[in-house]
Design an enzyme around this catalytic site. Structure first.
Site: not given
Ligand code: PAF
Length: 278
Positions: A31, A37, A187
């Site tokens: 997620g 992604h 991150r």
């Protein structure tokens, strides 16, 4: 787009599509989706009749003291993005659904999981392979897509698929970067302004290495030394800088086509990884 929290419910829908001989594509994620992604999802969308994306922050791949509890999450935003990408099914189980009481079975790809990121994160890949195998058993995809930013992860998953005779094709998608070269990662949101600026040295050092190789430097020691200097001068605390064979992940002395140069570096408390293939 249909949402599933329960394993038996998604399995039931998957079985129906299997009977209809639909090609099932799968992109597993944790997620907090970004363009990296989405690029994997776009690759899968082109190949699949039915595209499944999972969102699950997997506790077993985080070590003690790592960022499991503060890992960024935003389900509402993620679902909006997935809807736009024309995803058919989203699987977002609770932890208890994936790891029921008494859970104690793990799958491990031994040697490949011990090098590079595995040295400082000893149980990380065991957690990844276990959850990915579980997700594969639940979704039963014909193929799955993983990102090249997590190059070691993709190598390990391909090994697992081969070793366990899983009838699943594994594709990899390219690293997607910010305009200044920083590889996209959930991150990156941890970085403060200075760390964010300093972190651009990762791609700069990797590009420098590739350029040096293209200009005839083939001694990996020389390249690694210079890269380490560049990274330290920009405030990075090095976990590793390595030149390895792209399949075996074993260190190489002489650089050649197919050598992977990979880095893991802390900026403040945030550990970032990146790589480039020669
Ligand atoms: O790459 C990731 O986001 C995770 O390691 C994965 C493959 C979804 C397994 O939790």
């Amino acid at each position: 787009m249909r949402l599933y929290k329960k394993i038996n419910q998604i399995k039931k829908s998957i079985q129906k599509y299997k009977r209809e001989r639909k090609i099932i594509g799968f992109v597993p994620t944790m997620g907090y989706l970004h363009k990296g992604h989405l690029s994997l999802i776009k690759i899968a969308r082109k190949k699949a009749d039915i595209l499944v994306v999972s969102i699950f922050v997997n506790p077993t791949q985080f070590g003690p003291g790592e960022d499991f509890s503060r890992y960024p999450r935003n389900m509402e935003r993620d679902l909006g993005l997935l809807e736009k990408e024309d995803v058919d099914m989203v699987f977002y189980p609770a932890i208890k659904e994936m790891y029921s009481e008494g859970f104690e079975t793990f799958v491990e790809v031994k040697e490949l999981s011990r090098v590079m990121c595995g040295k400082s994160r000893p149980d990380h890949f065991r957690g990844v392979t276990t959850v990915v195998l579980k997700l594969f058993n639940i979704v039963e995809p014909d193929f799955a897509v993983f990102g090249k930013k997590d190059f070691q992860q993709a190598v390990i998953i391909k090994r697992m698929v081969k070793d366990l005779n899983l009838p699943i094709r594994i594709f990899t998608g390219p690293i997607i970067r910010e305009p200044d070269g920083l590889a996209m990662s959930s991150r990156n949101t941890y970085l403060n302004q200075t760390e964010r600026k300093n972190a651009t040295v990762l791609f700069k050092s990797l590009k420098w290495a590739k350029n040096a190789y293209n200009n005839g430097v083939i001694d990996s020691k020389k390249i690694i030394q210079k890269m380490k200097k560049m990274i330290k001068n920009s405030g990075g605390q090095i976990d590793y800088v390595v030149a390895v064979d792209k399949n075996s992940l074993k260190p190489v002395r002489t650089l050649k086509k197919g050598t992977l140069i990979a880095v893991a570096v802390y900026f403040g408390k945030t550990r970032l990884i990146d790589n480039i293939l020669l």
